[in-house]
Scaffold this motif. Structure first.
Motif, PDB file in Angstrom:
ATOM      1  N   GLY A 159      32.810   5.332 -63.007  1.00 14.99           N
ATOM      2  CA  GLY A 159      32.046   4.502 -62.144  1.00 14.99           C
ATOM      3  C   GLY A 159      30.675   4.691 -62.236  1.00 14.99           C
ATOM      4  N   ALA A 160      29.973   3.809 -61.689  1.00 12.91           N
ATOM      5  CA  ALA A 160      28.355   3.667 -61.858  1.00 12.91           C
ATOM      6  C   ALA A 160      27.816   4.930 -60.927  1.00 12.91           C
ATOM      7  CB  ALA A 160      27.854   2.478 -61.476  1.00 12.91           C
ATOM      8  N   ASP A 161      28.378   5.465 -59.939  1.00 14.63           N
ATOM      9  CA  ASP A 161      28.187   6.501 -59.029  1.00 14.63           C
ATOM     10  C   ASP A 161      29.271   7.311 -58.575  1.00 14.63           C
ATOM     11  OD1 ASP A 161      29.359   4.677 -57.076  1.00 14.63           O
ATOM     12  OD2 ASP A 161      27.468   4.133 -56.340  1.00 14.63           O
ATOM     13  N   ALA A 162      28.937   8.015 -57.775  1.00 14.94           N
ATOM     14  CA  ALA A 162      30.145   9.226 -57.339  1.00 14.94           C
ATOM     15  C   ALA A 162      31.183   8.466 -56.577  1.00 14.94           C
ATOM     16  CB  ALA A 162      29.702  10.426 -56.723  1.00 14.94           C
ATOM     17  N   GLY A 163      30.623   7.542 -55.650  1.00 14.96           N
ATOM     18  CA  GLY A 163      31.428   6.901 -54.753  1.00 14.96           C
ATOM     19  C   GLY A 163      32.613   6.021 -55.708  1.00 14.96           C
ATOM     20  N   GLU A 164      31.983   5.209 -56.436  1.00 18.35           N
ATOM     21  CA  GLU A 164      32.895   4.348 -57.417  1.00 18.35           C
ATOM     22  C   GLU A 164      33.827   5.124 -58.138  1.00 18.35           C
ATOM     23  OE1 GLU A 164      32.450   0.854 -60.537  1.00 18.35           O
ATOM     24  OE2 GLU A 164      30.399   1.674 -59.804  1.00 18.35           O
ATOM     25  N   THR A 165      33.157   6.031 -58.756  1.00 19.96           N
ATOM     26  CA  THR A 165      34.148   7.072 -59.441  1.00 19.96           C
ATOM     27  C   THR A 165      35.338   7.626 -58.744  1.00 19.96           C
ATOM     28  OG1 THR A 165      32.239   7.476 -60.950  1.00 19.96           O
ATOM     29  CG2 THR A 165      34.223   8.786 -61.110  1.00 19.96           C
ATOM     30  N   TRP A 166      34.889   8.027 -57.683  1.00 18.20           N
ATOM     31  CA  TRP A 166      36.084   8.597 -56.929  1.00 18.20           C
ATOM     32  C   TRP A 166      37.224   7.443 -56.230  1.00 18.20           C
ATOM     33  CZ3 TRP A 166      37.692   7.284 -51.509  1.00 18.20           C
ATOM     34  CH2 TRP A 166      38.263   8.550 -51.073  1.00 18.20           C
ATOM     35  N   ALA A 167      36.776   6.204 -56.019  1.00 24.04           N
ATOM     36  CA  ALA A 167      37.553   5.143 -55.899  1.00 24.04           C
ATOM     37  C   ALA A 167      38.515   4.848 -56.818  1.00 24.04           C
ATOM     38  CB  ALA A 167      36.839   3.940 -55.464  1.00 24.04           C
ATOM     39  N   ARG A 168      37.887   5.113 -57.973  1.00 28.18           N
ATOM     40  CA  ARG A 168      38.521   4.763 -59.554  1.00 28.18           C
ATOM     41  C   ARG A 168      39.694   5.509 -59.609  1.00 28.18           C
ATOM     42  NH1 ARG A 168      36.795  -0.152 -61.923  1.00 28.18           N
ATOM     43  NH2 ARG A 168      34.783  -0.800 -61.396  1.00 28.18           N
ATOM     44  N   LYS A 169      39.345   7.007 -59.403  1.00 28.10           N
ATOM     45  CA  LYS A 169      40.136   8.051 -59.823  1.00 28.10           C
ATOM     46  C   LYS A 169      41.286   8.146 -58.680  1.00 28.10           C
ATOM     47  CE  LYS A 169      36.889  10.964 -62.299  1.00 28.10           C
ATOM     48  NZ  LYS A 169      37.612  10.803 -63.734  1.00 28.10           N
ATOM     49  N   MET A 170      41.133   7.807 -57.565  1.00 25.82           N
ATOM     50  CA  MET A 170      42.037   8.008 -56.314  1.00 25.82           C
ATOM     51  C   MET A 170      43.271   7.083 -56.638  1.00 25.82           C
ATOM     52  SD  MET A 170      41.326  10.864 -54.898  1.00 25.82           S
ATOM     53  CE  MET A 170      42.638  10.476 -53.679  1.00 25.82           C
ATOM     54  N   ILE A 171      42.894   5.889 -57.229  1.00 24.79           N
ATOM     55  CA  ILE A 171      44.044   4.825 -57.506  1.00 24.79           C
ATOM     56  C   ILE A 171      44.960   5.311 -58.484  1.00 24.79           C
ATOM     57  CG2 ILE A 171      44.555   2.707 -58.289  1.00 24.79           C
ATOM     58  CD1 ILE A 171      41.767   1.533 -57.477  1.00 24.79           C
ATOM     59  N   PRO A 172      44.825   5.826 -59.577  1.00 26.74           N
ATOM     60  CA  PRO A 172      45.862   6.421 -60.230  1.00 26.74           C
ATOM     61  C   PRO A 172      46.508   7.770 -59.650  1.00 26.74           C
ATOM     62  CG  PRO A 172      43.977   6.809 -61.622  1.00 26.74           C
ATOM     63  CD  PRO A 172      43.818   5.802 -60.291  1.00 26.74           C
ATOM     64  N   HIS A 173      45.521   8.264 -59.105  1.00 25.55           N
ATOM     65  CA  HIS A 173      46.153   9.713 -58.383  1.00 25.55           C
ATOM     66  C   HIS A 173      47.197   9.301 -57.201  1.00 25.55           C
ATOM     67  CE1 HIS A 173      45.925  12.866 -55.215  1.00 25.55           C
ATOM     68  NE2 HIS A 173      45.614  13.772 -56.394  1.00 25.55           N
ATOM     69  N   HIS A 174      46.931   8.234 -56.157  1.00 27.71           N
ATOM     70  CA  HIS A 174      47.861   7.976 -55.437  1.00 27.71           C
ATOM     71  C   HIS A 174      49.175   7.590 -56.027  1.00 27.71           C
ATOM     72  CE1 HIS A 174      45.294   8.919 -52.249  1.00 27.71           C
ATOM     73  NE2 HIS A 174      44.544   7.727 -52.216  1.00 27.71           N
ATOM     74  N   GLN A 175      49.116   6.662 -57.237  1.00 31.68           N
ATOM     75  CA  GLN A 175      50.226   6.106 -57.935  1.00 31.68           C
ATOM     76  C   GLN A 175      51.040   6.972 -58.684  1.00 31.68           C
ATOM     77  OE1 GLN A 175      50.771   2.630 -58.079  1.00 31.68           O
ATOM     78  NE2 GLN A 175      52.822   3.503 -59.243  1.00 31.68           N
TER      79      GLN A 175
END
Length: 316
Positions: A159-175
């Motif tokens: 993502g563009a920053d740490a918050g967006e990157t975390w949100a994008r990574k946690m989606i496949p993590h939960h999946q």
């Protein structure tokens, strides 16, 4: 007594007698030295005036001494001149024929083909170094495909920053946790494992939906896709690598133990990533979701460890 007269001389020392029947020529007398200076006959002559045995031996010794002295002188001269004293042996020049050359060539080919050095090496240095640089292969388990899919999707999510990157990574993590829980439900008969897996399946879809809503509201991009112009730096790289290695190394005697061990490493990775985003991001919703993740994952890890402790075969 004169040499020309017939006489008998007694030798005072040995008691022998020597008779002279005829005069001895002066030439023989002078050369052989059979007379003393006083003109008397030297002892040891025969009747014919020939040299006695001791006279012949003395003469031979004299000649021997002269020849030895001469030889020594010649050798000294040769040595001073640099001439080697020993005679060199003639050099043997081998002769070759077509048959001998053909036999020698065939023998050399046979020896070269049979020698161990002619065999190609099993592994060259380049191949050995390439093998050492290859990453450790994942142990094949019922969860291998789900793990590989999760890790690949998390690595590409930026993502563009740490918050967006975390949100994008946690989606496949939960999946990934959802997929692995569905696998263990098909294979396990343990009540506790089924209960924990079922809880994960029920909770993960809600977490994924919340993260997607945040991305749509704050970024306006499709959830799960890398944002254009995303950050080049990945603050979660260390946490992701540690989680991947731990999950790959986690195995057990059966599917239940393997799932429990892998889920502990999975939840620990979520804890580490949540702590990173709490330091890097100032977004209220991201910080709230990260804090909830830390609380829930900590409780899940404790429950999984308790199950492993109650099963000695699968204890850590």
């Amino acid at each position: 007594m004169s040499p020309g007269q017939k006489a008998v001389a007694d030798e005072s020392r040995g008691g022998r007698q020597y008779a002279f029947r005829r005069p001895i020529p002066r030439l023989i007398q002078r050369r052989s030295g059979i007379f003393n200076h006083g003109g008397t006959v030297a002892p040891g002559l025969d009747y014919a005036g020939r040299c006695p045995a001791w006279a012949v031996g003395a003469r031979d010794q004299t000649r021997t001494r002269r020849s030895v002295v001469g030889r020594i002188v010649r050798l000294a001269v040769r040595r001073s001149a640099g001439d080697p004293l020993k005679r060199r042996r003639p050099m043997l020049i081998p002769t070759f024929t077509r048959t001998s050359l053909l036999v020698a060539g065939c023998s050399a080919l046979v020896l070269a083909a049979c020698s161990p050095s002619a065999e190609p090496p099993a592994n060259t240095e380049a191949e050995a170094s390439a093998q050492t640089q290859e990453p450790m292969a994942m142990a094949q388990t019922p969860f291998s495909a789900a793990e590989a899919k999760m890790h690949e999707a998390m690595m590409s999510a930026m993502g563009a920053d740490a918050g967006e990157t975390w949100a994008r990574k946690m989606i496949p993590h939960h999946q990934g946790a959802l997929d692995m829980s569905e696998i263990v439900l098909r294979d396990t008969q343990d009540a506790d494992i089924r209960r924990m897996a079922q809880k994960t399946i029920e909770m993960q879809p809600g977490d994924i939906a919340e993260l997607r809503r945040w991305l749509e509201t704050n970024v306006g991009a499709a959830a799960g896709a890398a944002a254009p112009g995303g950050s080049a730096e990945n603050p979660y790289a260390t946490a992701e690598a540690e989680m991947k290695d731990a999950m790959m190394a986690a195995t057990g005697a059966d599917t239940d133990q393997t799932w429990a061990r892998k889920m502990i490493a999975h939840h620990q990775g979520a804890l580490d990533m949540a702590q990173v985003v709490l330091r890097e991001s100032q977004d209220a919703d991201i910080r709230r979701m990260a804090q909830i993740t830390i609380e829930m994952q900590t409780a899940d890890i404790a429950e999984l460890r308790a199950w492993l402790d109650s099963h000695p075969a699968g204890a850590a």
